[in-house]
Design a protein around this motif. Structure first.
Motif, PDB file in Angstrom:
ATOM      1  N   GLY A 119      25.301  12.905  29.739  1.00  0.00           N
ATOM      2  CA  GLY A 119      26.732  13.115  29.573  1.00  0.00           C
ATOM      3  C   GLY A 119      27.100  14.400  28.868  1.00  0.00           C
ATOM      4  N   VAL A 120      26.152  15.317  28.682  1.00  0.00           N
ATOM      5  CA  VAL A 120      26.438  16.604  28.037  1.00  0.00           C
ATOM      6  C   VAL A 120      26.618  17.638  29.135  1.00  0.00           C
ATOM      7  N   ALA A 121      27.857  17.991  29.426  1.00  0.00           N
ATOM      8  CA  ALA A 121      28.156  18.925  30.513  1.00  0.00           C
ATOM      9  C   ALA A 121      28.077  20.363  30.012  1.00  0.00           C
ATOM     10  N   PHE A 122      27.574  21.235  30.875  1.00  0.00           N
ATOM     11  CA  PHE A 122      27.471  22.647  30.506  1.00  0.00           C
ATOM     12  C   PHE A 122      28.856  23.222  30.219  1.00  0.00           C
ATOM     13  N   ARG A 123      29.871  22.766  30.964  1.00  0.00           N
ATOM     14  CA  ARG A 123      31.221  23.301  30.809  1.00  0.00           C
ATOM     15  C   ARG A 123      31.774  23.066  29.405  1.00  0.00           C
ATOM     16  N   THR A 124      31.384  21.963  28.775  1.00  0.00           N
ATOM     17  CA  THR A 124      31.882  21.659  27.431  1.00  0.00           C
ATOM     18  C   THR A 124      31.218  22.516  26.366  1.00  0.00           C
ATOM     19  N   LEU A 125      30.102  23.156  26.709  1.00  0.00           N
ATOM     20  CA  LEU A 125      29.355  23.963  25.741  1.00  0.00           C
ATOM     21  C   LEU A 125      29.557  25.459  25.934  1.00  0.00           C
ATOM     22  N   TRP A 126      29.893  25.876  27.151  1.00  0.00           N
ATOM     23  CA  TRP A 126      29.976  27.318  27.471  1.00  0.00           C
ATOM     24  C   TRP A 126      31.447  27.699  27.672  1.00  0.00           C
ATOM     25  N   PRO A 127      31.911  28.771  27.062  1.00  0.00           N
ATOM     26  CA  PRO A 127      33.328  29.161  27.187  1.00  0.00           C
ATOM     27  C   PRO A 127      33.683  29.582  28.609  1.00  0.00           C
ATOM     28  N   ASP A 128      34.818  29.060  29.134  1.00  0.00           N
ATOM     29  CA  ASP A 128      35.255  29.432  30.482  1.00  0.00           C
ATOM     30  C   ASP A 128      35.602  30.914  30.570  1.00  0.00           C
ATOM     31  N   ALA A 129      36.076  31.471  29.447  1.00  0.00           N
ATOM     32  CA  ALA A 129      36.536  32.864  29.471  1.00  0.00           C
ATOM     33  C   ALA A 129      35.438  33.845  29.081  1.00  0.00           C
ATOM     34  N   HIS A 130      34.164  33.446  29.195  1.00  0.00           N
ATOM     35  CA  HIS A 130      33.103  34.387  28.848  1.00  0.00           C
ATOM     36  C   HIS A 130      33.180  35.604  29.768  1.00  0.00           C
ATOM     37  N   PRO A 131      33.207  36.806  29.196  1.00  0.00           N
ATOM     38  CA  PRO A 131      33.453  38.001  30.026  1.00  0.00           C
ATOM     39  C   PRO A 131      32.294  38.410  30.914  1.00  0.00           C
ATOM     40  N   ARG A 132      31.088  37.885  30.681  1.00  0.00           N
ATOM     41  CA  ARG A 132      29.941  38.409  31.427  1.00  0.00           C
ATOM     42  C   ARG A 132      29.160  37.341  32.191  1.00  0.00           C
ATOM     43  N   ILE A 133      29.302  36.078  31.861  1.00  0.00           N
ATOM     44  CA  ILE A 133      28.574  35.012  32.564  1.00  0.00           C
ATOM     45  C   ILE A 133      29.556  33.892  32.868  1.00  0.00           C
ATOM     46  N   ARG A 134      29.677  33.521  34.145  1.00  0.00           N
ATOM     47  CA  ARG A 134      30.559  32.434  34.555  1.00  0.00           C
ATOM     48  C   ARG A 134      29.738  31.358  35.251  1.00  0.00           C
ATOM     49  N   ALA A 135      30.051  30.106  34.941  1.00  0.00           N
ATOM     50  CA  ALA A 135      29.352  28.973  35.553  1.00  0.00           C
ATOM     51  C   ALA A 135      30.246  28.358  36.622  1.00  0.00           C
ATOM     52  N   GLY A 155      34.585  38.508  48.605  1.00  0.00           N
ATOM     53  CA  GLY A 155      34.310  39.370  47.474  1.00  0.00           C
ATOM     54  C   GLY A 155      33.266  38.822  46.564  1.00  0.00           C
ATOM     55  N   GLN A 156      32.934  39.533  45.562  1.00  0.00           N
ATOM     56  CA  GLN A 156      31.795  39.210  44.721  1.00  0.00           C
ATOM     57  C   GLN A 156      32.134  38.325  43.549  1.00  0.00           C
ATOM     58  N   GLY A 157      33.379  37.931  43.433  1.00  0.00           N
ATOM     59  CA  GLY A 157      33.709  37.041  42.320  1.00  0.00           C
ATOM     60  C   GLY A 157      33.659  37.724  41.000  1.00  0.00           C
ATOM     61  N   GLY A 158      33.928  39.007  40.986  1.00  0.00           N
ATOM     62  CA  GLY A 158      33.885  39.775  39.752  1.00  0.00           C
ATOM     63  C   GLY A 158      35.133  39.593  38.941  1.00  0.00           C
ATOM     64  N   PRO A 159      35.419  40.507  38.040  1.00  0.00           N
ATOM     65  CA  PRO A 159      36.561  40.362  37.162  1.00  0.00           C
ATOM     66  C   PRO A 159      37.876  40.397  37.901  1.00  0.00           C
ATOM     67  N   ASP A 160      37.928  40.986  39.123  1.00  0.00           N
ATOM     68  CA  ASP A 160      39.164  41.094  39.867  1.00  0.00           C
ATOM     69  C   ASP A 160      39.395  39.927  40.797  1.00  0.00           C
ATOM     70  N   ALA A 161      38.504  38.937  40.792  1.00  0.00           N
ATOM     71  CA  ALA A 161      38.665  37.803  41.689  1.00  0.00           C
ATOM     72  C   ALA A 161      39.927  37.047  41.344  1.00  0.00           C
ATOM     73  N   GLY A 162      40.579  36.479  42.378  1.00  0.00           N
ATOM     74  CA  GLY A 162      41.828  35.764  42.163  1.00  0.00           C
ATOM     75  C   GLY A 162      41.614  34.479  41.419  1.00  0.00           C
ATOM     76  N   ALA A 163      42.723  33.908  40.950  1.00  0.00           N
ATOM     77  CA  ALA A 163      42.647  32.643  40.209  1.00  0.00           C
ATOM     78  C   ALA A 163      42.082  31.557  41.077  1.00  0.00           C
ATOM     79  N   GLY A 164      41.152  30.841  40.532  1.00  0.00           N
ATOM     80  CA  GLY A 164      40.545  29.738  41.252  1.00  0.00           C
ATOM     81  C   GLY A 164      39.457  30.149  42.196  1.00  0.00           C
ATOM     82  N   ASN A 165      39.233  31.439  42.403  1.00  0.00           N
ATOM     83  CA  ASN A 165      38.193  31.889  43.333  1.00  0.00           C
ATOM     84  C   ASN A 165      36.878  32.034  42.597  1.00  0.00           C
TER      85      ASN A 165
END
Length: 632
Positions: A119-135, A155-165
């Motif tokens: 019951g330990v989800a990675f999302r609860t431990l890692w910040p959603d707004a991390h600037p360099r690594i996204r899960a 696209g590559q899902g980089g910093p310019d990716a749209g919301a929810g993409n």
């Protein structure tokens, strides 16, 4: 599958990530292996596989993809990463090329804590707004098609990716969304519906294209509907009609409905619609028919009665009481012990082995014949068909000794001369506890060390020193008791590492050596033994091993004795100090003569005690002895 070009780079990137994650699981964060593996992976991100702004590593079905490149199923590292992603409940990660090694270490530490089963989800431990690594979460997209969720189509899902993409991981869903919106833009029925809605909201002729209801509703379309733009258009027309019927409930007398409220109302209607208007699924007619031979079964009461008569008598069945299933029950204890042993021997993770070790030692403290039989199966002699690796076997024996079962180990012959030789230097602490109580066992210990003599002479002693086994008082006492050449080869390292409580006995051991008279005289006056410098003691043992006391050794003896005399002028008892000054005749040199001259004149006009006069007298006599060539 033969890897070429970009595929080799993709496989190397996945391997670098796997190594970084594994090293963090084994070593502390500051360990060189951890930092080196993290730096290697970051270096690959900086170069990129196709000069991409970001690198995405994730799963699709039973395959691992690095951006748009699929790795072969037989790739061991890819398989390990797949399992690790599933265990954490993740579909993948996107790494920016600006990642730092510290980012990778923190990411790996967080991933090690995430377990969906606990019951330990990675999302609860890692910040959603991390600037360099996204899960990216592992979610069901509504379809099982092989092309669903294909990598590398947008696209590559980089910093310019749209919301929810989520970048490459949502490429197919994004393509379907665009196709639906293009079809809706050409449908005149939707334009009429929108005009009617604007009028109902009090925005006739004002809203135009500022409020994109189509895009909001299209995001909620199930995958099986979004795959067919014409079907999606029909459904959206129905939703807009339902929305128009819902508006009177949302409007108050004479008020207008702003754009935000209209959008929220539309989304609520769309969600309700797709929950209740799910498309019909075709009925499957190819269901399995059952077990082979089911059609031949005949309903027969007589046959059933005969089968029932063969069943055990239910009156004789006894269910176990609760106490028999407790962890302290004999049967359960043995079963748990076997599980812990199996885990210890077969796991590759050191943290798991350490946890199993603690349980094994605890149960060995109250070992009975059942546990003994269980562990004996793992302690078979090397070379037998079911023997475990020698390293693990010696660790199990060490656990028995730690748990107070040294006598059992000795009686069953698990530690003998061959064990001492094979498992050196780790065998020394075990043998010191097991083989030093009876003369036959002591002889076993000695034979094992004698077999090591050639190896000790060419670096085996240095290995024991590096491992640190010679820091044990029990090991030092055993080796001093054994004596002989085998102990002599280990004495330099013992002189350097032995506990302070053993130093006096190590110094006393020098009396067994064939030392020149200067060194023997110097050692006799260095009192107490703790003042003997460890470096000097080590040099003495090394010279004894070589059988050569050269000028370098003599200079070291001279410097050691002079330092002892100077340090003890105010503290040493007079008899000890006078003896040390007299022994300076064994190490004549200009520096020694200068020291004796100063001592012979020390306090001539200020110090008249018997001790001061004795120091001056002995110093003068020793100086005369050296100058006359009578040193001995």
């Amino acid at each position: 599958m033969t890897l070429t070009g970009d595929h080799r780079e993709a496989a190397a990137t996945a391997t670098a990530l796997a190594l970084a994650l594994r090293n963090v699981a084994i070593y502390p964060p500051e360990h060189p292996r951890v930092t080196a593996a993290a730096a290697d992976f970051v270096g690959r991100l900086a170069t990129g596989l196709e000069e991409r702004r970001a690198t995405t590593i994730g799963q699709r079905g039973d395959e691992l993809w690095v951006d748009s490149l699929r790795l072969p199923a037989e790739d061991g590292q890819a398989t390990w990463l797949l399992n690790r992603l599933r265990d954490a409940g993740l579909r993948g990660f996107t790494f920016e090329p600006t990642c730092t090694p510290q980012d990778i270490v923190e990411f790996a530490l967080t991933l090690n804590q995430a377990r969906t089963r606990t019951g330990v989800a990675f999302r609860t431990l890692w910040p959603d707004a991390h600037p360099r690594i996204r899960a990216h979460d592992l979610v069901f997209s509504g379809t099982f098609r092989e092309t669903d969720g294909e990598f590398g189509e947008t696209g590559q899902g980089g910093p310019d990716a749209g919301a929810g993409n989520l970048g490459p991981l949502d490429a197919t869903a994004q393509k379907r969304r665009v196709a639906v919106l293009e079809h809706l833009a050409r449908d005149t029925r939707l334009e009429e519906r929108m005009s009617s809605l604007q009028g109902a909201c009090g925005h006739a002729g004002e809203m135009g294209h500022e409020l994109d209801l189509f895009a909001a509703i299209a995001d909620l379309l199930p995958a099986e509907i979004a795959a067919h733009p014409e079907v999606a258009a029909e459904k959206i027309v129905e939703i807009l009609a339902a929305l128009e019927r819902e508006l009177p409930n949302a409007l108050r007398d004479g008020e207008r409905l702003d754009e935000g409220d209209l959008l929220r109302t539309a989304l609520r209607v769309a969600r309700k619609y797709f929950q209740t208007e799910a498309p019909e699924l075709p009925v499957r007619h190819n269901l399995p028919s059952g077990r082979p031979g089911d059609e031949a079964i005949q309903a027969s009461l007589e046959e059933l009665t005969r089968e029932l008569a063969t069943l055990p008598d239910g009156r004789k069945v006894r269910l176990p009481v609760a106490t028999e299933l407790q962890a302290t029950a004999t049967k359960i204890t043995r079963e748990l012990f076997g599980i812990f042993l199996h885990t210890f021997v077969n796991t590759e993770r050191e943290e798991v082995r350490a946890a199993a070790r603690a349980h094994i030692v605890a149960q060995l403290r109250t070992m009975d014949l059942g546990l003994l039989a269980c562990i004996a199966a793992y302690l078979q002699e090397p070379g037998t068909p079911n023997a475990i690796p020698e390293r693990l076997r010696s660790q199990l024996i060490a656990m028995m000794v730690e748990a107070g079962q040294a006598e059992t180990v000795r009686n069953y012959g698990y530690v003998d001369a061959d064990f001492v030789t094979r498992c050196f230097p780790h065998s020394l602490p075990i043998a010191a506890k097991v083989l030093m109580s009876r003369q036959p066992d002591i002889d076993q210990f000695r034979r094992g060390l004698e077999a090591l003599a050639p190896m000790l002479a060419i670096g085996g002693a240095e290995t024991a020193e590096q491992i640190g086994v010679l820091k044990s008082e029990e090991v030092v006492e055993a080796l001093l008791r054994l004596g002989g050449k085998v102990a002599l080869h280990l004495m330099p390292a013992i002189a350097e590492q032995c506990p302070d409580t053993c130093l006096a006995r190590v110094v006393a051991y020098t009396s067994r050596l064939d030392l020149p008279s200067p060194e023997r005289a110097i050692l006799s006056c260095l009192q107490p033994a703790e003042v003997v410098p460890r470096g000097y003691l080590r040099a003495l043992f090394e010279a004894a091993i070589k059988g050569r006391f050269d000028a370098t050794m003599r200079t070291l003896s001279e410097e050691t004795l002079r330092a002892y005399v100077l340090a003890g002028l105010e503290e040493l008892p007079t008899a000890t100090l006078v003896e040390a000054i007299a022994n300076l005749r064994h190490v004549p040199s200009p520096d020694t003569e200068q020291l004796l001259l100063e001592l012979s004149r020390r306090g001539r006009f200020t110090q008249f005690s018997s001790a001061a006069r004795a120091v001056r007298r002995v110093a003068a006599e020793t100086l005369i002895t050296i100058e006359s060539g009578g040193s001995r």
